[in-house]
Scaffold this motif. Structure first.
Motif, mmCIF file in Angstrom:
data_model
loop_
_atom_site.group_PDB
_atom_site.id
_atom_site.type_symbol
_atom_site.label_atom_id
_atom_site.label_comp_id
_atom_site.label_asym_id
_atom_site.label_seq_id
_atom_site.Cartn_x
_atom_site.Cartn_y
_atom_site.Cartn_z
ATOM 1 N N LEU A 20 0.753 -1.355 0.032
ATOM 2 C CA LEU A 20 0.160 -0.073 0.066
ATOM 3 C C LEU A 20 0.769 1.293 0.180
ATOM 4 C CD1 LEU A 20 -2.888 -0.970 2.559
ATOM 5 C CD2 LEU A 20 -2.875 -0.742 -0.047
ATOM 6 N N ALA A 21 1.994 1.236 0.568
ATOM 7 C CA ALA A 21 2.817 2.328 0.686
ATOM 8 C C ALA A 21 3.564 2.564 -0.515
ATOM 9 C CB ALA A 21 4.012 2.195 1.614
ATOM 10 N N LEU A 41 7.491 6.859 3.342
ATOM 11 C CA LEU A 41 6.569 5.873 4.106
ATOM 12 C C LEU A 41 6.737 4.434 3.741
ATOM 13 C CD1 LEU A 41 3.797 6.293 5.500
ATOM 14 C CD2 LEU A 41 2.841 6.171 3.301
ATOM 15 N N ALA A 42 7.386 4.229 2.720
ATOM 16 C CA ALA A 42 7.608 2.738 2.335
ATOM 17 C C ALA A 42 8.594 1.740 3.331
ATOM 18 C CB ALA A 42 7.949 2.593 0.913
ATOM 19 N N PHE A 43 9.655 2.722 3.828
ATOM 20 C CA PHE A 43 10.458 2.381 4.543
ATOM 21 C C PHE A 43 10.192 1.757 6.120
ATOM 22 C CE2 PHE A 43 13.303 4.747 1.650
ATOM 23 C CZ PHE A 43 14.101 3.705 1.470
ATOM 24 N N VAL A 44 9.046 2.333 6.498
ATOM 25 C CA VAL A 44 8.545 1.899 7.740
ATOM 26 C C VAL A 44 8.109 0.573 7.811
ATOM 27 C CG1 VAL A 44 6.629 2.387 9.510
ATOM 28 C CG2 VAL A 44 7.705 4.379 8.267
ATOM 29 N N PRO A 45 7.206 -0.086 7.008
ATOM 30 C CA PRO A 45 7.167 -1.583 7.095
ATOM 31 C C PRO A 45 8.404 -2.381 6.629
ATOM 32 C CG PRO A 45 5.939 -0.600 5.228
ATOM 33 C CD PRO A 45 6.504 0.624 6.135
ATOM 34 N N LEU A 46 8.958 -1.454 5.410
ATOM 35 C CA LEU A 46 10.248 -2.516 5.005
ATOM 36 C C LEU A 46 11.282 -2.892 5.927
ATOM 37 C CD1 LEU A 46 11.180 -3.326 2.144
ATOM 38 C CD2 LEU A 46 12.593 -1.369 2.016
#
Length: 72
Positions: A20-21, A41-46
């Protein structure tokens, strides 16, 4: 539920959040929105996704070495 099951479940949900990010990032780039935080934002769950993925990758090797020790 065992620890391995929890890790797998967390990994699944993190992969959904990461997807989703990335989609939000693509939409922002398409709309030419200048927001750096969307890109980050994609690094937070990555980062936890990497940790859980490496853990699951190592599980078969860790189990094999434990089994070899028990047989000896």
């Amino acid at each position: 539920m065992t620890g391995n099951m929890w890790v797998r479940q967390i990994h699944r949900w993190l992969s959904i959040a990461f997807t989703l990010a990335v989609i939000a990032n693509i939409v922002a780039l398409t709309l030419q929105v200048q927001a750096t935080w969307i890109g980050l934002l994609a690094f937070v769950p990555l980062i936890p996704l990497l940790a859980t993925g490496l853990y699951m990758f190592a599980l078969p090797y860790l189990g094999r070495s434990r089994g070899a020790r028990q047989e000896a």
